[in-house]
Scaffold this active site. Structure first.
Site, PDB file in Angstrom:
ATOM      1  N   GLU A 181       0.768  -1.040  -0.037  1.00 24.84           N
ATOM      2  CA  GLU A 181      -0.017   0.044  -0.001  1.00 24.84           C
ATOM      3  C   GLU A 181       0.966   1.077  -0.004  1.00 24.84           C
ATOM      4  O   GLU A 181       0.901   2.083   1.001  1.00 24.84           O
ATOM      5  CB  GLU A 181      -1.028  -0.027   1.301  1.00 24.84           C
ATOM      6  CG  GLU A 181      -2.028  -1.156   1.153  1.00 24.84           C
ATOM      7  CD  GLU A 181      -3.032  -1.264   1.981  1.00 24.84           C
ATOM      8  OE1 GLU A 181      -4.139  -1.511   2.109  1.00 24.84           O
ATOM      9  OE2 GLU A 181      -2.583  -0.927   3.328  1.00 24.84           O
ATOM     10  N   GLU A 212      -4.967  -7.603  -0.753  1.00 23.05           N
ATOM     11  CA  GLU A 212      -5.722  -7.678   0.240  1.00 23.05           C
ATOM     12  C   GLU A 212      -7.218  -7.354   0.024  1.00 23.05           C
ATOM     13  O   GLU A 212      -7.750  -6.477  -0.759  1.00 23.05           O
ATOM     14  CB  GLU A 212      -5.398  -6.320   1.218  1.00 23.05           C
ATOM     15  CG  GLU A 212      -4.022  -6.356   1.787  1.00 23.05           C
ATOM     16  CD  GLU A 212      -3.425  -5.128   2.455  1.00 23.05           C
ATOM     17  OE1 GLU A 212      -4.193  -5.122   3.689  1.00 23.05           O
ATOM     18  OE2 GLU A 212      -2.497  -4.486   2.105  1.00 23.05           O
TER      19      GLU A 212
END
Length: 460
Positions: A138, A234
């Site tokens: 991320e 995710e």
């Protein structure tokens, strides 16, 4: 339902227009989508037990500053990480590893943690399997405190070190964005380290409906425009409590929870999730589902200081479990099998050595056990570039054990009365071997050192 039906109809027509083509990446299946499960050791184990299956891929995390979660337990409130334990528990599964910068991306880029980077790469590289490395996962998430230039510099360094250390065949680099709805569009290019060092584009998929799927679609289009495979690294039905059959529109505190039926939850979150894969079937080659009771992990639990997540365990509701299993039974989903690694483009690295070693060592040793093989702590020749270090079991409690070569340590595997582990090495070089083992009936632990010259001896 009309809106969803229209979306599926249009997306299906669009998907038919996609043409199959080779994607620019590493460890990319020619056909199908890799199915992996995360994201802590115990949640993965619970999923495997409840579903009666070995996951094709398993996911875990490590911090680069202290390598917490690499070979010892680490739990920052989001479940237990221990990559070596997870890899040993699932030796025939692909490994997906998220690496946190621990808020120190500038020091990482400046080289302060280069030794840790090398240790991480060597540890992952020694696993005989495909590894997907989500470096600084991320990358654009504001909670991570990254800056663009240091992030890109560190990414390029890791990519290069993987090649310099000889693990390019089994470690693939994933550049994962947060796909976080509050972030502004059009920023991905500022975080991009370059086509030449990215094997996969990754994204997170939690509550994309909050921004009409704009952020996940932007990430998918970025992958497509750079001809990279796409990995949903995710995913979880955020704000849904599967066990309680509730949903909250409040991302911060989970207030005003609404009752939902199991069918509603499936149609509201899971159907669009799998439809996103259909929409992007030309590039989407893997996904990780986080199958966890988030509310039971203190980082995500009340008073929800890091937002409200819920409970995403598919096994807790029979209808959702059944629908999940039915969906994944589609042949397009790559599940665990004897052909898994080959499907992911990873070859068998053991093929060339077995016969040669047997012949060479038999001749050199004359069919007799070498004199120095009488030691309990010793090594075996595997190839000119691989050594197996072992120690005979002396009845220790051995709740944990580590074998080390020049202070590079890995968890050992017990077989035929001995703990063993293989390492990269060069024939003729001198090495320090160390064995560490739990010994609760003695001094708490035993640490044994020995210096050896790597020869072509085979002791067992």
């Amino acid at each position: 339902m009309k809106k969803l039906a229209k979306m599926i109809s249009v997306a299906t027509l669009g998907a038919c227009a996609f043409q199959a083509h080779a994607l620019d990446g590493k460890l990319v299946p020619d056909q199908g989508i890799l199915v992996s499960v995360g994201q802590d050791v115990d949640s993965v184990n619970d999923y495997s037990s409840a579903m009666g299956t070995t996951p094709a891929g398993v996911t875990n995390y490590v911090g680069i500053v202290n390598l917490d979660g690499l070979s010892t337990d680490a739990d920052a409130g989001a479940g237990r990480n221990n990559i070596v334990e997870l890899a040993n528990q699932y030796p025939t599964s692909a490994l997906i590893v998220g690496v946190s910068m621990n808020g120190e991306v500038q020091n990482v880029a400046n080289g302060q943690y280069n030794a840790n980077i090398d240790t991480l790469i060597r540890t992952l590289g020694e696993f005989d399997r495909p590894v997907y490395l989500r470096w600084a996962y991320e990358v654009d998430g504001p909670w991570n405190g990254h800056n663009t230039e240091d992030l890109k510099q560190s990414f390029r360094h890791v990519y290069q070190r993987i090649r310099e250390l000889g693990y390019a065949d089994n470690i693939s680099m994933v550049w994962q964005v947060a796909s976080y709805c509050p972030t502004a569009p059009g920023q991905l290019g500022t975080w991009w380290p370059g086509d030449d060092v990215v094997d996969w584009v990754g994204l997170s998929y939690f509550a994309p409906q909050d921004c009409n799927w704009d952020r996940v679609n932007e990430a998918a289009q970025w992958a497509r425009s750079h001809n990279k495979p796409l990995f949903i690294n995710e995913s979880s039905p955020q704000r849904y409590q599967l066990a309680d059959l509730t949903y909250s529109t409040d991302p911060a505190k989970g207030t005003n929870r609404q009752a939902k039926t199991d069918q509603q939850i499936w149609s509201e979150w899971f159907e669009p999730f799998f439809q996103f894969m259909v929409d992007n079937q030309d590039i989407l080659k893997g996904f990780t589902y986080i199958n966890a009771d988030w509310d039971s992990q203190w980082r995500w639990a009340a008073p929800y200081n890091e937002g409200y997540w819920g409970d995403s365990r598919v096994q807790v509701i029979p209808y959702i479990k059944q629908k999940w299993q039915e969906t994944l039974s589609d042949p397009k989903f790559i599940r665990h099998s004897d052909e898994l690694f080959a499907q992911l483009g990873y070859g068998n690295s053991d093929g060339g050595n077995g016969g040669d070693n047997g012949g060479d060592n038999g001749g050199d040793n004359g069919g007799e056990t070498p004199e120095n093989c009488t030691d309990d702590f010793n090594f075996n020749y595997v190839s000119d570039n691989e050594i197996e270090v072992y120690h005979v079991d002396k009845g220790w409690s051995a709740g944990w054990n580590y074998l080390c070569l020049d202070d590079y340590c890995l968890s050992g595997t017990k077989s035929n009365g001995a703990f063993s582990r293989s390492f990269s090495a060069q024939l003729g070089q001198t090495y320090k071997m160390t064995f560490k083992v739990e010994d609760i009936t003695g001094q708490g632990q035993q640490i044994i050192d020995k210096t050896v010259t790597f020869t072509n001896q085979v002791c067992n």
